[in-house]
Design a protein around this motif. Sequence first.
Motif, PDB file in Angstrom:
ATOM      1  N   THR A   1       0.837  -1.198   0.000  1.00  0.00           N
ATOM      2  CA  THR A   1       0.000   0.000   0.000  1.00  0.00           C
ATOM      3  C   THR A   1       0.871   1.247   0.000  1.00  0.00           C
ATOM      4  N   ALA A   2       0.280   2.357  -0.376  1.00  0.00           N
ATOM      5  CA  ALA A   2       1.004   3.628  -0.344  1.00  0.00           C
ATOM      6  C   ALA A   2       1.387   3.967   1.091  1.00  0.00           C
ATOM      7  N   ALA A   3       0.492   3.700   2.033  1.00  0.00           N
ATOM      8  CA  ALA A   3       0.780   3.997   3.444  1.00  0.00           C
ATOM      9  C   ALA A   3       1.986   3.209   3.924  1.00  0.00           C
ATOM     10  N   TRP A   4       2.048   1.930   3.554  1.00  0.00           N
ATOM     11  CA  TRP A   4       3.191   1.109   3.961  1.00  0.00           C
ATOM     12  C   TRP A   4       4.483   1.652   3.360  1.00  0.00           C
ATOM     13  N   LEU A   5       4.436   1.995   2.085  1.00  0.00           N
ATOM     14  CA  LEU A   5       5.637   2.499   1.422  1.00  0.00           C
ATOM     15  C   LEU A   5       6.077   3.826   2.028  1.00  0.00           C
ATOM     16  N   LEU A   6       5.154   4.723   2.255  1.00  0.00           N
ATOM     17  CA  LEU A   6       5.504   6.012   2.855  1.00  0.00           C
ATOM     18  C   LEU A   6       6.084   5.840   4.257  1.00  0.00           C
ATOM     19  N   ALA A   7       5.527   4.921   5.024  1.00  0.00           N
ATOM     20  CA  ALA A   7       6.013   4.691   6.387  1.00  0.00           C
ATOM     21  C   ALA A   7       7.395   4.058   6.412  1.00  0.00           C
ATOM     22  N   ASN A   8       7.706   3.262   5.406  1.00  0.00           N
ATOM     23  CA  ASN A   8       8.956   2.508   5.420  1.00  0.00           C
ATOM     24  C   ASN A   8      10.045   3.053   4.512  1.00  0.00           C
ATOM     25  N   ALA A   9       9.733   3.991   3.650  1.00  0.00           N
ATOM     26  CA  ALA A   9      10.731   4.537   2.728  1.00  0.00           C
ATOM     27  C   ALA A   9      10.886   6.036   2.922  1.00  0.00           C
ATOM     28  N   GLY A  10      10.703   6.467   4.164  1.00  0.00           N
ATOM     29  CA  GLY A  10      10.798   7.883   4.476  1.00  0.00           C
ATOM     30  C   GLY A  10      12.220   8.326   4.741  1.00  0.00           C
ATOM     31  N   PRO A  11      12.411   9.618   4.876  1.00  0.00           N
ATOM     32  CA  PRO A  11      13.743  10.193   5.054  1.00  0.00           C
ATOM     33  C   PRO A  11      14.543   9.626   6.220  1.00  0.00           C
ATOM     34  N   ALA A  12      13.918   9.322   7.338  1.00  0.00           N
ATOM     35  CA  ALA A  12      14.670   8.837   8.495  1.00  0.00           C
ATOM     36  C   ALA A  12      14.264   7.423   8.876  1.00  0.00           C
ATOM     37  N   THR A  13      13.865   6.629   7.899  1.00  0.00           N
ATOM     38  CA  THR A  13      13.369   5.290   8.173  1.00  0.00           C
ATOM     39  C   THR A  13      14.473   4.251   8.061  1.00  0.00           C
ATOM     40  N   PRO A  14      14.699   3.464   9.131  1.00  0.00           N
ATOM     41  CA  PRO A  14      15.653   2.367   9.000  1.00  0.00           C
ATOM     42  C   PRO A  14      15.094   1.311   8.050  1.00  0.00           C
ATOM     43  N   HIS A  15      15.967   0.569   7.439  1.00  0.00           N
ATOM     44  CA  HIS A  15      15.513  -0.465   6.513  1.00  0.00           C
ATOM     45  C   HIS A  15      15.947  -1.828   7.013  1.00  0.00           C
ATOM     46  N   ALA A  16      15.517  -2.843   6.333  1.00  0.00           N
ATOM     47  CA  ALA A  16      15.784  -4.210   6.751  1.00  0.00           C
ATOM     48  C   ALA A  16      16.913  -4.826   5.929  1.00  0.00           C
ATOM     49  N   ALA A  17      18.009  -4.130   5.792  1.00  0.00           N
ATOM     50  CA  ALA A  17      19.132  -4.654   5.008  1.00  0.00           C
ATOM     51  C   ALA A  17      19.686  -5.928   5.621  1.00  0.00           C
ATOM     52  N   ASP A  18      19.568  -6.050   6.943  1.00  0.00           N
ATOM     53  CA  ASP A  18      20.091  -7.229   7.620  1.00  0.00           C
ATOM     54  C   ASP A  18      19.067  -8.353   7.709  1.00  0.00           C
ATOM     55  N   GLY A  19      17.926  -8.167   7.058  1.00  0.00           N
ATOM     56  CA  GLY A  19      16.889  -9.188   7.084  1.00  0.00           C
ATOM     57  C   GLY A  19      15.935  -9.031   8.239  1.00  0.00           C
ATOM     58  N   GLY A  20      16.128  -8.011   9.064  1.00  0.00           N
ATOM     59  CA  GLY A  20      15.260  -7.763  10.202  1.00  0.00           C
ATOM     60  C   GLY A  20      13.974  -7.098   9.768  1.00  0.00           C
ATOM     61  N   PRO A  21      13.114  -6.847  10.722  1.00  0.00           N
ATOM     62  CA  PRO A  21      11.826  -6.237  10.388  1.00  0.00           C
ATOM     63  C   PRO A  21      11.980  -4.792   9.957  1.00  0.00           C
TER      64      PRO A  21
END
Length: 110
Positions: free
Chosen positions: A61-81
Amino acid sequence: MSAIRLAVEQLGGVSRCARVCGVSPSAVCKWLRRERLPRTEYTGETCHALRMAAASEGAFTAAWLLANAGPATPHAADGGPLSAGDPPGTEDPLEQADIRQARPGTSVTP
């Protein structure tokens, strides 16, 4: 994997994402390098997340993408949540069963 990378892959790659959003492939590559959507997405100047979600056929969803791809959002590069949850459809089935059973005024006990 970052949310933006997952979303771009769900759309079929950089070229298709660029067409969907009406930007150049190099702009999408910039988002991938930075692992976030552009600032304009959060100031209301663009609506790439909405366009991407519509083209994803329900993968996210757009909401999920906005929440997870924001300017200060950590990502799951290590396979974490991811910070605001995984994309729809990747929930733990047991966790979902608990959520469905929980109703206002009732308790869920094992």
